[in-house]
Enzyme design. Structure first.
Site, short mmCIF file in Angstrom:
data_model
loop_
_atom_site.label_atom_id
_atom_site.label_comp_id
_atom_site.label_asym_id
_atom_site.label_seq_id
_atom_site.Cartn_x
_atom_site.Cartn_y
_atom_site.Cartn_z
N ASP A 1 -7.02 -6.40 4.47
CA ASP A 1 -7.40 -5.40 3.60
C ASP A 1 -8.30 -5.96 2.39
O ASP A 1 -9.43 -5.28 1.91
CB ASP A 1 -6.18 -4.97 2.69
N HIS B 1 0.86 -3.05 3.12
CA HIS B 1 -0.22 -2.92 4.45
C HIS B 1 -0.04 -1.50 5.17
O HIS B 1 0.16 -1.48 6.32
CB HIS B 1 -0.28 -4.20 5.26
#
Ligand SMILES: NC(=O)C1=CN([C@@H]2O[C@H](COP(=O)(O)OP(=O)(O)OC[C@H]3O[C@@H](n4cnc5c(N)ncnc54)[C@H](O)[C@@H]3O)[C@@H](O)[C@H]2O)C=CC1
Ligand SMILES: O=C([O-])CC(=O)C(=O)O
Length: 360
Positions: free
Chosen positions: A197, A224
């Site tokens: 990310d 996530h």
């Protein structure tokens, strides 16, 4: 040219033959083969860490194994999977870098694969297909992660664990429960990998700002999956301002980066190459911290008191024992505060799902 006496040359070949079988697989019950092989090469005292990759033959596992073989901090690399480790191990073991590579195939060899490891990286499990959420992977991957963590608790309870298998928001709580039950839980050693990310956020923000992504640092907190991925664009380095339209675009692209890849791969899996890169970036940070390097700060999904949730991704300072400090979130703007509230609601459900699975 200096010639070795014949007996020495024979000994050297015999030593290689003794430790090599057709697939470079660990064939001995007690792991002595791989440890002896490592010691032979490390006789000069080359410092390095022992790293195991569980799920090493997969889409992430293969490039991750290759990149870890190049990492100068790794002296021993154990590759474990339930299929195809002979080929992957033979292939990677021919690379002329320092790490000694050994392969382990099937559950019978799992505990041997883990003995003495300093760092265990887990990319084992099924990936998404278009139309699926990460949570749709829970039913298969939860059991895989549980089994692997039970073996870690037995064979290398002090290892740092980098958990990649999805849904990370639930698999990390599962791992924690397994370790608690085994009496080996050390929250500072269990890290859910959210580095992809950050890697994506750096790339997309750099594109908008017209900068080199290597100069950009975007903290990404929360978890996530979808809206739990919360980029803090107000804290981007170098300090930058964005229009509301840019913020909408960047937040959406960062939160859905995984889906972008899943759709582009059209049924052939999810991110593997960028994930292997991100996993190595994160593992390398963990190893440098283990070595004693100071000031290493990365985002990770960990046991946390930053919010009221038991697990949360945020910046953490890594050290010799894993997570040594969890950094506060810092000042958030209204947009980020709103995003945080939404993220926390979804995260709470995912954490609870993992905990209750592991306690069953
Ligand atoms: N944390 C993150 O940012 C990311 C996580 N992922 C997740 O990583 C996982 C792996 O993805 P891919 O490598 O693309 O999948 P893949 O299917 O290509 O590879 C998975 C590997 O795990 C192995 N495996 C299955 N059961 C196992 C067990 N019990 N023990 C050891 N190995 C086992 C398989 O044999 C296979 O080689 C998925 O759950 C995926 O969603 C993927 C990308 C990013
Ligand atoms: O999207 C997926 O399923 C894989 C993943 O976690 C990512 O690429 O961030």
């Amino acid at each position: 040219m200096s010639m070795q006496p014949n007996s020495d040359a024979n000994d050297r070949i015999a030593r290689i033959a003794a430790h090599l079988n057709p697939h470079n697989l660990n064939m001995e019950e007690n792991n002595s083969c791989s440890l002896m092989s490592s010691n032979c090469r490390l006789k000069g005292g080359a410092p390095g860490f022992k790293v195991a990759i569980l799920g090493a033959a997969g889409g992430i596992g293969q490039p991750l194994s290759m990149l870890m073989k190049i990492n100068p901090l790794v002296s021993v690399l154990h590759l474990y999977d339930v299929v195809n480790t002979p080929g992957v191990t033979a292939d990677i073991s021919h690379m002329d870098t320092g790490a000694v590579v050994r392969g382990f195939l099937g559950q019978k060899q799992l505990e041997d694969a883990l003995i003495g490891m300093d760092l265990v990286i887990i990319p084992a499990g099924v990936p998404r297909k278009p139309g699926m959420t990460r949570d749709d992977l829970f039913n298969i991957n939860a059991g895989i992660v549980k089994t692997l963590c039970e073996a870690i608790a037995k064979s290398c309870p002090k290892a740092i664990v980098n958990l990649i298998s999805n849904p990370v928001n639930s698999t990390v709580p599962i791992a924690a429960e397994v370790f608690k039950r085994a009496g080996t839980y050390d929250p500072s050693r269990l890290l859910g990998v959210t580095m992809l990310d950050v890697v994506r956020a750096n790339t997309f923000v750099a594109e908008v700002l017209g900068l080199d992504p290597r100069e950009v640092d975007v903290p990404v907190v929360g978890g996530h999956a979808g809206i739990t991925i919360l980029p803090l664009l107000s804290q981007v380095k170098p300090p930058s301002s964005f229009t509301p339209k840019e913020i909408e675009y960047l937040t959406d692209r960062i939160q859905n980066g995984g889906t972008e890849v899943v759709e582009a791969k059209a049924g052939a899996g999810s991110a593997t190459l960028s994930m292997a890169y991100a996993a190595v970036k994160f593992a390398d940070a963990c190893l440098r911290a283990l070595r004693g390097d100071a000031g290493i700060i990365e985002c990770a999904y960990v046991d946390s008191k930053v919010t009221e949730l038991p697990f949360f991704a945020s910046k953490v300072r890594l050290g010799r024992s894993g997570v040594e400090e969890i950094l506060p979130l810092g000042p958030l703007n209204d947009y980020e505060r709103e995003g945080l509230e939404k993220a926390k609601k979804e995260l709470a459900v995912s954490v609870e799902k993992g905990v209750s699975f592991a306690r069953k």
